[in-house]
Design an enzyme around this catalytic site. Structure first.
Site, PDB file in Angstrom:
ATOM      1  CG  ASP A 192      -2.001  -1.016   1.179  1.00 56.65           C
ATOM      2  OD1 ASP A 192      -2.294  -1.492   0.072  1.00 56.65           O
ATOM      3  OD2 ASP A 192      -2.564  -1.354   2.239  1.00 56.65           O
TER       4      ASP A 192
ATOM      5  CG  ASP B  82     -11.990  -3.956  -1.230  1.00 60.09           C
ATOM      6  OD1 ASP B  82     -11.072  -4.799  -1.110  1.00 60.09           O
ATOM      7  OD2 ASP B  82     -11.781  -2.758  -1.492  1.00 60.09           O
TER       8      ASP B  82
END
Lengths: 211, 259
Positions: B11, B130
């Site tokens: 990330d 997600d």
């Protein structure tokens, strides 16, 4: 100087970056005169066969590629670049360059291995059993794996030209070698150290391998 | 036979590597280019970058990160986070990424999957999902719902239905993240992964919950995943990629052991 053929097919810069890391000067171009002056030609590409052939014809690079093969310049095909050197591809039913006799076929939909249904594209790392005596494949460990991403595979008419086999439900040709031409289905520029070894070997190769 | 892929996920926020827990509490853990190089040398099969930057200045920094990564590692890598147009995809691909991943943007505009696949080929387009477990209902028959905006917005979209639709539109791969498992290090969501993977014909990368090598073994066998994403395990140096691969190999999972 290594010439990388630019026919608007996919990400050519990754090949150039791999050559940079090997300190091999290279140029990405569609200019046949510049490619004429290159010592070696790399013919890469990702994408669809139909679009690739249309781009090659439009830029007249199809004829030049055939000429470079005849002239004995060392040539390395990669992925789609490898597929379009055959007579035709099942992808968009495309007539191709016809440099190596044979076809490019789609992996069958019901491909299985060990009872499991295999996914298409064949995407990821797989082994290549290389013909041992070729200078471009020298020094690559037998257990080395290469990065593949494709839904179609080469099926040469003459299997004595096959320089590497790979298993994915079926055994398919993942490398061919004929005279000054070497063509691979996988991506040496994205295959870590074994891939860089292959590229370095190619850059040092004179192209005058027996056959 | 294909090797199962082990994929570290980085990330990136404003050009720095961060790690969050359940999409919150992000902490700075270093330089993404340096981390990518280290994982490449440890035998990573691929690398995933998620740009969690919001500002346009941060996005420009990200393109520079992508370029530097492409000069440093010679394995495939993908970039996701906020990519919603073909032009944004093109920028990331030209900077050196093999694949782009679309997530919330594709839920809002499914056409972007088809446009991206036409422009760059299906192999370039990864659908990031997600997913959160919910009670099964008429709208969400699988009991798994798509959530977007970093886990904040429920969409009313069934995860399985969306996975199949994305495949039809031309996605070449699915990166399937369980929000319930993300950052917990308690193991992947095996049921969810097996459900999606057995109903699509494209590769599925399992994501969220990896804490020890046994978790990867589980998701790559029972979970039918083609690849497994890892983050905390390697970012905090509790494990190395080669150690994980050796463990999987010893338990009969084919992995790439030489690089």
């Amino acid at each position: 100087m290594i010439g990388i053929v630019d026919y608007r097919a996919g990400n050519l810069t990754s090949v150039a970056r791999a050559l940079d890391s090997l300190h091999e000067p290279c140029i990405i171009t569609h200019d046949s005169k510049l490619l004429d002056s290159a010592s070696h030609i790399i013919f890469p590409g990702v994408g669809a066969a139909g679009t690739a052939m249309a781009n090659l014809r439009e830029s007249a690079l199809d004829g030049h590629l055939k000429r470079w093969v005849q002239e004995g310049k060392p040539i390395l095909g990669i992925c789609l670049g490898t597929q379009v050197i055959f007579d035709r591809s099942e992808e968009d039913d495309t007539p191709c360059l016809g440099i190596v006799p044979g076809e490019v076929k789609r992996f069958p939909a019901d491909l299985r291995e060990g009872g499991e249904r295999l996914k298409i594209p064949h995407m990821g790392w797989n082994r290549v059993s290389f013909r041992e005596d070729h200078p471009v494949f020298a020094g690559i460990p037998a257990e080395a794996e290469f990065y593949f991403v494709h839904s179609y595979y080469p099926a040469p008419a003459d299997t004595t030209r096959v320089a590497g086999w790979t298993d994915y439900g079926i055994r398919f040709c993942s490398a061919v070698a004929r005279g000054n031409l070497v063509a691979v289905q996988f991506h040496p520029e994205k295959s870590g150290r074994p891939g860089l070894t292959l590229l370095a070997n190619f850059c040092r190769w004179g192209g005058n391998n027996a056959q | 036979m294909l090797s199962k892929r082990i994929i570290p996920c980085l990330d990136v926020r404003d050009g720095r590597l961060t790690k969050g827990i359940k999409f919150k509490e992000n902490v700075d853990i270093g330089d993404p280019v340096e981390a990518a190089r280290e994982y490449y040398e440890q035998g990573a099969d691929e690398i995933v970058f998620y740009d969690i930057t919001a500002s346009s200045e941060g996005r420009t920094i990200m393109l520079d990160v992508v370029k530097r990564v492409a000069e440093t590692i010679f394995i495939p890598f993908s970039v996701g986070g906020g990519i919603g147009t073909v032009e944004e995809m093109r920028r990331v691909i030209l900077a050196g990424a093999e694949k782009v991943s679309v997530n919330s943007e594709a839920v809002k505009n499914p056409g972007i999957i088809a446009e991206g696949a036409r422009a760059f080929g299906s192999q370039c387009i990864v659908l990031g999902m997600d997913v959160k477990k919910v009670p099964a209902s008429k709208e969400i028959p699988s009991g798994y719902e798509m959530v977007i905006h970093g886990g904040r917005t429920f969409t009313g979209l069934d995860a399985l239905r969306w996975a199949k639709e994305a495949e039809r539109l031309g996605a070449g791969e699915i990166c399937l993240n369980s929000i319930d498992a993300d950052g917990t290090q308690d193991g992947y969501e095996i049921e969810l992964t097996a459900l999606i993977s057995s109903h699509v014909g494209i590769p599925v990368i399992a994501s969220g919950g990896a804490g020890k090598p046994e978790h990867l073994l589980d998701v790559l066998t029972r979970g039918k995943a083609d690849a497994a994403l890892i983050a905390s395990m390697v970012h905090y140096r509790t494990h190395t990629i080669s150690e994980i691969k050796n463990f999987l190999h010893d338990h009969g999972v084919k992995t790439r052991l030489q690089w």
